[in-house]
Enzyme design. Structure first.
Site, PDB file in Angstrom:
ATOM      1  N   ASP A   1      -4.438  -9.761  -8.239  1.00  0.00           N
ATOM      2  CA  ASP A   1      -4.781  -8.816  -9.313  1.00  0.00           C
ATOM      3  C   ASP A   1      -3.650  -7.967  -9.888  1.00  0.00           C
ATOM      4  O   ASP A   1      -3.289  -8.055 -11.069  1.00  0.00           O
ATOM      5  CB  ASP A   1      -5.942  -7.907  -8.852  1.00  0.00           C
ATOM      6  CG  ASP A   1      -5.760  -7.338  -7.435  1.00  0.00           C
ATOM      7  OD1 ASP A   1      -4.689  -7.543  -6.845  1.00  0.00           O
ATOM      8  OD2 ASP A   1      -6.689  -6.698  -6.917  1.00  0.00           O
TER       9      ASP A   1
ATOM     10  N   GLU B   1       0.830  -1.213   0.000  1.00  0.00           N
ATOM     11  CA  GLU B   1       0.000   0.000   0.000  1.00  0.00           C
ATOM     12  C   GLU B   1       0.860   1.256   0.000  1.00  0.00           C
ATOM     13  O   GLU B   1       0.534   2.243  -0.659  1.00  0.00           O
ATOM     14  CB  GLU B   1      -0.954   0.020   1.214  1.00  0.00           C
ATOM     15  CG  GLU B   1      -1.930  -1.142   1.283  1.00  0.00           C
ATOM     16  CD  GLU B   1      -3.009  -1.114   0.204  1.00  0.00           C
ATOM     17  OE1 GLU B   1      -3.113  -0.125  -0.543  1.00  0.00           O
ATOM     18  OE2 GLU B   1      -3.744  -2.117   0.090  1.00  0.00           O
TER      19      GLU B   1
ATOM     20  N   GLU C   1     -18.384  -6.955  -2.893  1.00  0.00           N
ATOM     21  CA  GLU C   1     -17.018  -7.480  -2.827  1.00  0.00           C
ATOM     22  C   GLU C   1     -16.937  -8.887  -3.417  1.00  0.00           C
ATOM     23  O   GLU C   1     -16.023  -9.203  -4.152  1.00  0.00           O
ATOM     24  CB  GLU C   1     -16.516  -7.476  -1.381  1.00  0.00           C
ATOM     25  CG  GLU C   1     -16.196  -6.083  -0.852  1.00  0.00           C
ATOM     26  CD  GLU C   1     -14.946  -5.464  -1.480  1.00  0.00           C
ATOM     27  OE1 GLU C   1     -14.966  -5.135  -2.674  1.00  0.00           O
ATOM     28  OE2 GLU C   1     -13.953  -5.289  -0.772  1.00  0.00           O
TER      29      GLU C   1
ATOM     30  N   GLU D   1     -12.598  -0.206  -9.903  1.00  0.00           N
ATOM     31  CA  GLU D   1     -12.169  -1.092 -11.000  1.00  0.00           C
ATOM     32  C   GLU D   1     -13.107  -1.133 -12.209  1.00  0.00           C
ATOM     33  O   GLU D   1     -12.641  -1.145 -13.354  1.00  0.00           O
ATOM     34  CB  GLU D   1     -11.919  -2.521 -10.476  1.00  0.00           C
ATOM     35  CG  GLU D   1     -10.624  -2.693  -9.692  1.00  0.00           C
ATOM     36  CD  GLU D   1     -10.672  -2.135  -8.267  1.00  0.00           C
ATOM     37  OE1 GLU D   1     -11.797  -1.777  -7.819  1.00  0.00           O
ATOM     38  OE2 GLU D   1      -9.634  -2.061  -7.597  1.00  0.00           O
TER      39      GLU D   1
HETATM   40  C1  DMJ Z   1      -6.559   0.251  -4.742  1.00  0.00           C
HETATM   41  O1  DMJ Z   1      -5.763   0.520  -3.650  1.00  0.00           O
HETATM   42  C2  DMJ Z   1      -5.767  -0.335  -5.876  1.00  0.00           C
HETATM   43  O2  DMJ Z   1      -6.496  -0.232  -7.045  1.00  0.00           O
HETATM   44  C3  DMJ Z   1      -5.399  -1.764  -5.640  1.00  0.00           C
HETATM   45  O3  DMJ Z   1      -4.772  -2.329  -6.742  1.00  0.00           O
HETATM   46  C4  DMJ Z   1      -6.621  -2.578  -5.320  1.00  0.00           C
HETATM   47  N1  DMJ Z   1      -7.414  -2.016  -4.273  1.00  0.00           N
HETATM   48  C5  DMJ Z   1      -7.713  -0.605  -4.323  1.00  0.00           C
HETATM   49  C6  DMJ Z   1      -8.959  -0.247  -5.090  1.00  0.00           C
HETATM   50  O4  DMJ Z   1      -9.961  -1.144  -5.068  1.00  0.00           O
END
Ligand code: DMJ
EC number: 3.2.1.-
Length: 552
Positions: free
Chosen positions: A238, A97, A331, A352
């Site tokens: 992902d 993060e 989710e 997304e």
């Molecule tokens: C964001 O922090 C980024 O896009 C990450 O890759 C996935 N989670 C969140 C958004 O959903």
């Protein structure tokens, strides 16, 4: 017709204004009620630290200010951040993060500083205060990579390095989501350390794929053992796939693209059913969870970057049907039952599906994608708006809210929505198209910046491939000059022979053993607990009562 084009233009303008006012409602409220905390709590109208203690929302939102055209506020915030943010703090931070939000946010702000009308120091974009901040943040993450495998721990203490009791288990995305930011840092600053560690982690991860070409969800970074063996494209994995594709584009790196193609072949073969993507056991390919996760909605956008439009369009339609069913993406969504999954009914304002809509609209011009944008605008306004910002939806079935507004709402969700309705925005690239498509930079204005489009990191922070190229070129020239001078004073020493490429070093012990926290003989091994940037995967798996652990 002309009339139609004018109509569309004026509709898009009014949408852009609405999106801007959403942004400022949340942003001003964060500044008034939550700064310097990481996040705004939109129900209690106060702030909290979540991912560290770096005024995260302000860092994450900084480039969005410029995307919306607000140069003066961008300048003001950039200087506030330089004065107030300190990475020399005793805080345990997520390596993933901190990289995508803090390092990525500062890097893109640095690269956009010219367009924001900031005073630029000589040598920009290869130097500058925001770049130094990004490098400083990233340097605090480097101790996490000093493991025997090169795969990083999930958490690092910014002051003390990795705690000796830290779990060695982290998720796949937590290992493979660094190359964009770290290569950008290396190529802008000329310090290869960042790109080297990111590549070493990628190489190590690549070597752990199963015989059928899949990777699992959580891995032990000391033993390379897969702890959670579910393979899929969503939570925990992902952005690993995203970074192989975008890394290939940003760095013109065929090896990364080949890795992605190999994974993609296995993913299509084992996990795709009717243009949905399921979760399967990574060694056997048998279905383990017939579930769609909202995080997976980035996939059609990624596929469109590779030109796989047909399947991207069909998959988007599947996901959009879920959005229409609930007015947001839960989710988790059980594909066979056509309904939400227990305890995973929330929608934390994720970007997304909007992100994919932006790419697909650019690629096809089909108005379905604008319609999704409108739907998103309406439901976020209706369900999530509070007097103090926008709140995550705890349950899409009854619209209960959570007291949380994640920083990605301003960094990503709003940005992608805005860009969806502004197809000529400079961030879409495309040479002469759009306002200020390119600019001059570098020493003596020798670089053309922005003309080759931008690559968004996984937190929607745009990176400029041209800047990387320009600064690598300058540092190469400087290195050649240094080598030439060195060879004059030490004629025998062969220039440039000191470092091996990162992939040749894969599997070797970490370079700085003194800083390594790998277990030493006689030390007690702590039981691996799962560590993941998003949510513990065990919790998600237990929803279905299925946990795959490697007992072999
Ligand atoms: C964001 O922090 C980024 O896009 C990450 O890759 C996935 N989670 C969140 C958004 O959903």
């Amino acid at each position: 017709s002309l009339f139609y084009s004018i109509l569309m233009l004026s509709l898009n303008c009014s949408r852009s204004e609405r999106i801007k006012s959403m942004f400022y409602h949340a942003y001003n409220s964060y500044l008034d009620n939550a700064f310097p905390y990481d996040e705004l709590r939109p129900l209690t109208c106060d702030g909290q630290d979540t991912w560290g203690s770096f005024s995260l929302t302000l860092i994450d939102a900084l480039d969005t200010l410029l995307v919306l055209g607000n140069q003066t506020e961008f300048q003001r915030v950039a200087s506030i951040l330089q004065d107030t943010v300190d990475f020399d703090i005793d805080v345990n931070a997520s390596v993933f993060e901190t990289n995508i939000r803090v390092v990525g946010g500062l890097l893109s702000a640095h690269l956009l500083a010219g367009r924001a009308g900031m005073e630029l120091e000589p040598g920009w974009p290869c130097s500058g205060p925001l770049l130094r901040m990004a490098a400083e943040a990233a340097r605090r993450l480097i101790p996490a990579f000093q493991t025997p495998t090169g795969m990083p721990y999930g958490t690092v203490n910014l002051l003390h390095g990795v705690s000796p009791t830290e779990t060695p288990v982290t998720c796949t995305a937590g290992v493979g989501t660094f190359i964009l930011e770290f290569a950008t840092l290396s190529r802008l600053t000329g310090d290869p350390t960042f790109e080297d560690v990111a590549r070493r982690a990628l190489t190590a991860l690549w070597k752990t794929r199963s015989d059928i070409g899949l990777v699992g969800n959580h891995i032990d970074v000391l033993s390379k053992k897969w702890v959670a063996q579910d393979a899929g494209i969503g939570a925990g994995v992902d952005s690993y796939f995203e970074y192989l594709v975008k890394g290939a584009i940003l760095l013109q790196d065929e090896e990364l693209l080949n890795m992605f193609h190999a994974y993609d072949a296995a993913i299509q073969n084992y996990t795709r059913f009717d243009d949905w993507y399921l979760w399967v056991q990574m060694h056997k390919g048998t279905v383990s969870m017939p579930i769609f996760q909202s995080l997976e909605a980035f996939w059609p956008g990624l596929q469109s970057l590779l030109g796989n439009l047909d399947s991207a369009v069909r998959t988007f339609q599947n996901y959009y049907s879920v959005w229409r069913q609930f007015g947001g993406l839960p989710e988790f969504y059980s594909i066979p039952q056509g309904y939400t999954v227990d305890k995973r009914e929330g929608y934390p304002l994720r970007p997304e599906l909007i992100e994919s809509a932006m790419y697909l609209f650019r690629a096809t011009g089909d108005h379905t994608y604008l319609q999704l944008g409108l739907d998103a605008l309406e439901s976020i306004e209706k369900v999530s708006r509070t007097p103090c910002g926008y709140a995550s939806v705890k349950d899409l079935r009854d619209h209960q809210l959570d007291n949380r507004m994640e920083s990605f709402f301003l960094a990503e969700t709003i940005k992608y929505l805005y860009l969806l309705f502004d197809p000529t925005h400079f961030l879409h690239g495309g040479g002469m198209e759009g306002d200020g498509s390119w600019e001059e930079g570098g020493e003596g204005g020798q670089c053309v910046l922005g003309a080759g489009g931008f690559i968004f990191n996984t937190e929607a922070h745009p990176l400029d491939p041209a800047a990387l190229y320009c600064c690598s070129r300058h540092s190469k020239e400087r290195q050649e000059l240094r080598d030439a001078l060195l060879s004059l004073s030490h004629p025998k020493k062969k220039a440039g022979s000191q470092s091996k490429p990162a992939d040749e070093r894969a599997g070797e012990p970490p370079q700085s053993q003194s800083e390594s926290i790998a277990l030493k003989p006689g030390e007690k091994k702590t039981l691996p607990t799962l560590s993941c940037p998003v949510q513990p995967f065990s919790a998600r798996l237990s929803v279905l009562g299925q946990v795959f652990s490697d007992n072999s």
